[in-house]
Each structure stands twice: as C-alpha cells, then as structure tokens.
Scaffold this motif. Structure first.
Motif, mmCIF file in Angstrom:
data_model
loop_
_atom_site.group_PDB
_atom_site.id
_atom_site.type_symbol
_atom_site.label_atom_id
_atom_site.label_comp_id
_atom_site.label_asym_id
_atom_site.label_seq_id
_atom_site.Cartn_x
_atom_site.Cartn_y
_atom_site.Cartn_z
ATOM 1 N N ILE A 13 0.845 -1.204 0.000
ATOM 2 C CA ILE A 13 0.000 0.000 0.000
ATOM 3 C C ILE A 13 0.875 1.246 0.000
ATOM 4 C CG2 ILE A 13 -1.715 1.302 1.316
ATOM 5 C CD1 ILE A 13 -2.774 -1.377 2.370
ATOM 6 N N LEU A 14 1.929 1.224 0.831
ATOM 7 C CA LEU A 14 2.853 2.353 0.885
ATOM 8 C C LEU A 14 3.510 2.571 -0.473
ATOM 9 C CD1 LEU A 14 4.422 4.479 2.515
ATOM 10 C CD2 LEU A 14 6.072 2.681 3.098
ATOM 11 N N GLY A 15 3.910 1.480 -1.121
ATOM 12 C CA GLY A 15 4.517 1.592 -2.446
ATOM 13 C C GLY A 15 3.561 2.189 -3.454
ATOM 14 N N ALA A 16 2.287 1.785 -3.371
ATOM 15 C CA ALA A 16 1.286 2.329 -4.290
ATOM 16 C C ALA A 16 1.096 3.832 -4.067
ATOM 17 C CB ALA A 16 -0.044 1.596 -4.101
ATOM 18 N N LEU A 19 4.209 5.603 -5.493
ATOM 19 C CA LEU A 19 4.122 5.581 -6.949
ATOM 20 C C LEU A 19 3.074 6.572 -7.445
ATOM 21 C CD1 LEU A 19 4.244 2.428 -9.170
ATOM 22 C CD2 LEU A 19 2.520 4.157 -9.614
ATOM 23 N N GLY A 20 1.921 6.594 -6.779
ATOM 24 C CA GLY A 20 0.860 7.512 -7.174
ATOM 25 C C GLY A 20 1.263 8.964 -7.005
ATOM 26 N N PHE A 21 2.050 9.253 -5.944
ATOM 27 C CA PHE A 21 2.517 10.617 -5.720
ATOM 28 C C PHE A 21 3.455 11.052 -6.837
ATOM 29 C CE2 PHE A 21 5.406 13.650 -3.486
ATOM 30 C CZ PHE A 21 4.464 14.646 -3.286
ATOM 31 N N GLY A 22 4.330 10.145 -7.270
ATOM 32 C CA GLY A 22 5.223 10.464 -8.378
ATOM 33 C C GLY A 22 4.480 10.717 -9.672
ATOM 34 N N VAL A 23 3.466 9.899 -9.950
ATOM 35 C CA VAL A 23 2.646 10.088 -11.156
ATOM 36 C C VAL A 23 1.892 11.413 -11.081
ATOM 37 C CG1 VAL A 23 0.678 9.183 -12.447
ATOM 38 C CG2 VAL A 23 2.441 7.618 -11.600
ATOM 39 N N GLY A 52 9.880 4.882 -9.303
ATOM 40 C CA GLY A 52 10.720 3.690 -9.206
ATOM 41 C C GLY A 52 10.725 3.102 -7.810
ATOM 42 N N VAL A 53 10.839 3.974 -6.791
ATOM 43 C CA VAL A 53 10.842 3.499 -5.399
ATOM 44 C C VAL A 53 9.503 2.869 -5.047
ATOM 45 C CG1 VAL A 53 10.906 4.260 -2.997
ATOM 46 C CG2 VAL A 53 12.603 5.118 -4.610
ATOM 47 N N GLY A 54 8.409 3.471 -5.497
ATOM 48 C CA GLY A 54 7.080 2.920 -5.220
ATOM 49 C C GLY A 54 6.894 1.555 -5.840
ATOM 50 N N LEU A 56 9.271 -0.530 -6.714
ATOM 51 C CA LEU A 56 10.171 -1.473 -6.047
ATOM 52 C C LEU A 56 9.623 -1.891 -4.684
ATOM 53 C CD1 LEU A 56 12.885 -2.959 -6.021
ATOM 54 C CD2 LEU A 56 13.922 -0.901 -5.033
ATOM 55 N N THR A 57 9.032 -0.936 -3.961
ATOM 56 C CA THR A 57 8.454 -1.254 -2.652
ATOM 57 C C THR A 57 7.310 -2.250 -2.772
ATOM 58 O OG1 THR A 57 9.044 0.952 -1.841
ATOM 59 C CG2 THR A 57 7.405 -0.267 -0.579
ATOM 60 N N MET A 58 6.464 -2.057 -3.778
ATOM 61 C CA MET A 58 5.352 -2.994 -3.996
ATOM 62 C C MET A 58 5.878 -4.385 -4.346
ATOM 63 S SD MET A 58 2.717 -0.572 -6.163
ATOM 64 C CE MET A 58 1.503 -1.894 -6.319
ATOM 65 N N LEU A 59 6.884 -4.439 -5.200
ATOM 66 C CA LEU A 59 7.457 -5.731 -5.592
ATOM 67 C C LEU A 59 8.099 -6.422 -4.393
ATOM 68 C CD1 LEU A 59 8.264 -7.802 -7.735
ATOM 69 C CD2 LEU A 59 10.314 -6.421 -8.185
ATOM 70 N N MET A 60 8.819 -5.647 -3.580
ATOM 71 C CA MET A 60 9.475 -6.224 -2.413
ATOM 72 C C MET A 60 8.460 -6.731 -1.382
ATOM 73 S SD MET A 60 12.674 -6.390 -2.858
ATOM 74 C CE MET A 60 12.218 -6.784 -4.550
ATOM 75 N N GLY A 61 7.323 -6.015 -1.263
ATOM 76 C CA GLY A 61 6.281 -6.476 -0.354
ATOM 77 C C GLY A 61 5.745 -7.838 -0.766
#
Length: 254
Positions: A13-16, A19-23, A52-54, A56-61
């Motif tokens: 959720i944090l990654g999303a 990512l959404g903030f970057g978009v 990218g960080v978002g 990666l965070t989602m993938l790592m989760g």
C-alpha cells in the motif's frame, strides 16, 4: 508469519501511495507543483525516482510475503537488502534537501521571477504553466513572488504603463470571474502597482506559511514510513534467522 504478511501488505500500500505521488507530480497541470515540474528538471527526476521506489516497494512487499509463507531465506534476505537501500536513500535525500534548502529556494525564486517577467495571456505555448501560476495566486491569495511589485518586470504591463494588473492577484469581487490574464484599472491613466486592487502578500510568504502549518504532518508521515521500514527489516531478518535447513542426517537410508 501472518503478522509479517500484514506488514508486507502495508508496504505494498505504501509503495502504491509513493508511486501515485510520483505520477501526480508528472501529471498535475493546475497547481504549484506544475510550475516547478515544467520549469525545473530536478523535480521531474525526483518524480521518476518516486515512481521507481514505489514500484520497487510494492514488488518487495510481494516477494517478502512469499518468502515468509514458504520460508525462503533468499527472498527474505533480498527484501531486507532492498528495504535497507530504500531507507538509506530516503535519509540521504532528506539530508540533501535540508542542507541545500537555500539553493533550492534561490532556484525556485529564479523560476517564478522568469515566469512573471514573460507572462503573456495570448502565448499558447506557455498556457499550462501560466494557468498553474494563476491558480497559485488565487488559492494562496497572493501576488507575485515577493510582492505585487514583481509584476513591474512584466514586459506587457510595462508597455501598458501599468494600466492593467493580473486578474488572479485581484482582491476585488468584480474580478471573481476573471481568473487569468490582465484586468483593466478603473482609472488607467498613469497607473502604478500601488493603485492595483490586488493582494499585498507575496506568494513566497504563503508557501512558507503552508509549509510551517503542515510541517508536523509531513514529519509525522516521514517518521511513520521510516518506523514501518525499520520494523519490516527487523522482522524479516529475524524470520530469516529462525528458518532452519532440513536435517537430512535424520532421513532413513534405503
């Protein structure tokens, strides 16, 4: 394991959100962010980094949860390593912003001053950027960067002897419908900035006030994210250490 999977879900959720903030930074065309991202390449780079960080965070989760459920050490170790890299990067970015805040402020001032100087309501090429600045002046109830006198540098207003003023700066109810472009003074002869019915506050004061009012929220969110990341690192490395390899010496020989 279930508690750890819940934590990994929080990271997705944090990654999303990241990512959404970057978009949003890249897509926003109607706020102060648009003024920055259309004028400063550093903000665009930061937006791509957030995306990218978002991701990666989602993938790592996902990989962390998979490693916890199936007790796969390599996935848990990979999750811990990537999470540590993300945390270190965030801390480094925060330190860079803190120690270079004066340089960032000077760059921001230069961008806005250039925008005001070249503001032209009939220039379609700069329409989005100018509309974004008009939006900022209306929302913050401000005029110019340091004050209304910044608009004296505008070439069009100078050629018109200050007989017009930016509509988005107006504090008059009669200009409520005119949210962009220039409005006429009631007495246009020998007009000056002091005659303009505009807000006295410069937008730099409004931006700084907004930051001060929301600094607690910003710091709280950053601290919460860091705590969650640290907790994820601790739990993942603890689970990784508790996973024991199968003892094949106890398997009966055929």
């Amino acid at each position: 394991k279930s508690a750890l999977c819940v934590l990994f879900l929080l990271f997705q959720i944090l990654g999303a959100v990241i990512l959404g903030f970057g978009v949003w930074i890249l897509a926003d065309k109607t706020s102060f962010i648009a003024v920055l991202q259309m004028s400063s390449p550093s903000l665009k780079t930061g937006a791509y980094v957030l995306i990218g960080v978002g991701a990666l965070t989602m993938l790592m989760g996902f990989l962390g949860c998979l490693g916890a459920v199936n007790e796969i050490r390599c996935l848990l170790g990979l999750y811990f390593t990537c999470l540590m890299i993300i945390l270190v990067t965030q801390v480094a970015a925060g330190l860079v912003i803190y120690f270079q805040k004066e340089m960032l402020r000077d760059e921001l001032s230069r961008v806005v001053e250039g925008l005001i100087e070249g503001y032209d309501p009939v220039d379609d090429q700069q329409r989005n950027l100018q509309d974004a600045w008009d939006y900022v002046q209306r929302q913050i109830a401000c005029c110019g960067w340091t004050g209304a006198k910044d608009w004296e540098k505008n070439q069009i207003l100078a050629n018109l002897s200050m007989s017009k003023y930016p509509c988005s700066c107006s504090n008059s109810s009669k200009d409520a419908q005119a949210d962009s472009g220039f409005c006429d003074l009631s007495d246009p002869v020998n007009g000056t900035v002091d005659d303009w019915p505009v807000h006295e506050q410069g937008c730099v004061d409004g931006v700084e006030m907004w930051l001060k009012d929301n600094l607690g929220v910003i710091l709280g969110v950053c601290t919460g994210v860091a705590v969650i990341e640290l907790l994820g690192m601790i739990l993942s490395i603890s689970l990784c250490k508790n996973i024991h390899s199968e003892d094949y010496t106890k398997v009966p020989k055929s």
